[in-house]
Design an enzyme around this catalytic site. Sequence first.
Site, mmCIF file in Angstrom:
data_model
loop_
_atom_site.group_PDB
_atom_site.id
_atom_site.type_symbol
_atom_site.label_atom_id
_atom_site.label_comp_id
_atom_site.label_asym_id
_atom_site.label_seq_id
_atom_site.Cartn_x
_atom_site.Cartn_y
_atom_site.Cartn_z
ATOM 1 N N GLY A 145 0.806 -17.195 -39.323
ATOM 2 C CA GLY A 145 -0.139 -17.157 -38.213
ATOM 3 C C GLY A 145 -0.604 -18.519 -37.736
ATOM 4 C CG ASN A 148 -4.672 -19.091 -31.057
ATOM 5 O OD1 ASN A 148 -4.031 -18.573 -31.981
ATOM 6 N ND2 ASN A 148 -4.250 -19.064 -29.812
ATOM 7 C CD GLU A 245 5.297 -13.991 -29.310
ATOM 8 O OE1 GLU A 245 4.961 -14.712 -28.357
ATOM 9 O OE2 GLU A 245 5.865 -12.892 -29.156
ATOM 10 C CB CYS A 279 -0.064 -19.351 -26.775
ATOM 11 S SG CYS A 279 -0.304 -17.569 -26.795
ATOM 12 C CD GLU A 456 3.943 -11.372 -32.262
ATOM 13 O OE1 GLU A 456 3.037 -11.976 -31.667
ATOM 14 O OE2 GLU A 456 4.082 -11.366 -33.506
#
Length: 483
Positions: A145, A148, A245, A279, A456
């Site tokens: 992970g 944020n 990601e 992001c 995702e």
Amino acid sequence: MQKIPLFIDNQPVLGRGKHFDNFNPATGEKTHEVTSASQDDFEKAIASAKRGFQVWSAMSPTERGRILHRASQILREKNDELAILECQDTGKPIRETLAVDVISGADCLEYYAGLAPSLHGQHHELGGDFAYTKREPLGICAGIGAWNYPIQIACWKAAPALACGNVMLFKPAELTPLTAFKLAEVFREAGMPDGVFNVIQGDAEVGKMMTSHPEIAKVSITGEVGTGKKVMTASADTLKHVTLELGGKSPIVIFEDADLEEAVNGVMLGNFYTQGEICSNGTRVFVHQAIRDRFLEKLLNRTKELIVGDPTDPETHIGALINQTHFEKVMYYISEGKKEAELVLGGNQKKISGCEGGYFVEPTIFSCDSDEMKIVREEIFGPVLSLLTFDSEEEVIRRANDTPFGLAAGVYTQNIRRAHRVVGKLQAGMCWINTYNINPVEIPFGGYKQSGIGRENGLAAIEHYSQLKTVYVAMNDLGNPFE
Ligand code: NDP
């Protein structure tokens, strides 16, 4: 001081790797000591996950869905408690963590809980013979992970992985270790068998244990582009599946016929929410020349109303940046911006009484007359917006696409044909028309170009957490092929 353990086999275990301190970004105060995983702890987690996989993958999808559903309910019940923890761990305003972070994680668990029992393969008629496909889990998946959205990211990775019958080893970012552990407790309370969701604490070294371990079938990471490249390279040795990601520098295009109030709403959400540490933020705001001044006036008036302050204060809109290093990075870009562009608003550190040890930055707007400026090209990951102008549709599409990133894009116009025409040409995985940064779990999310690989959320994530087995069934004799 409370020690944050690992979570292996449904039990907290103190890690025997490095210990490091966890800080509240708003105050600089040391809140916890985190115990990271040694190689030996990591091997124990792998052994536990292998046992967990035997149990979990043999359960019926409905049973798995029931446990995920129960976990989503417990998460909702714990919303307030976890929202406070997330606010203390990330520095983001409590009004956000109460409304978004835990709830979006719970939504994700609920969505995949519902989906688990309906995952299925297909049947193919082959003229007498036939074939069918089955969706099977990959095995042990690693989730890594970013800092944020810690609990949301953990849920976005765990929920589809577990719904497909995989087990997960999750490593939160070193800077935000608190809520992944809480999620593991929620899963246990919901009846998750031992070893299905293990939490490993640690830094990039522990991340590398994940990307190199031969028993791990897949790695899904949320992080910077550079980290994504390292993860993909390391995963290649054992040919792991990867979902990346990564970062972005997304455009928001506002045409002359746009609803300006709505465009301002989207631009503010897409630049200043979570102190700009998102992001998919639309940090390159392209406004049509004809409406530039009116748009900017509205944007300035509204942005001036934002309250930068103590994240635990419900009135606060903009909280603290994650740490001093990140603050220095954001301030570096602001100082570069001051050399190249016109500073229209903000640009300063803000001192907050009661939060003297935290790093706060005013929402900052630059007016830019070139796409080549550093602040226009590079991801800043802070509350810094670059305003650009354009004259024609063709020109703005070319300039919006002129970036190695391709995470997201937004278009504001009342002209339905233009909206779809422009979106059709934008090189981005997630596009919004007349809104921005809305990411419900039902729809796939992920990047084009260097912003990532894989998706995702939505049905699309299932593709990335399962593998298809094709079974050919002979109803007719093959006969001797060499006769
Ligand atoms: P980093 O890339 O620094 O770190 C992400 C995670 O990867 C952390 O857990 C980190 O560990 C770990 N890590 C670092 N190096 C390695 C390695 N070599 N092998 C395995 N794991 C490793 O990102 P940040 O945490 O700074 O997050 C900010 C970035 O994330 C921004 O670029 C942002 O755009 C992107 N992001 C992308 C999103 C998306 O969905 N596309 C959503 C949110 C953020 P540790 O930090 O503990 O050392």
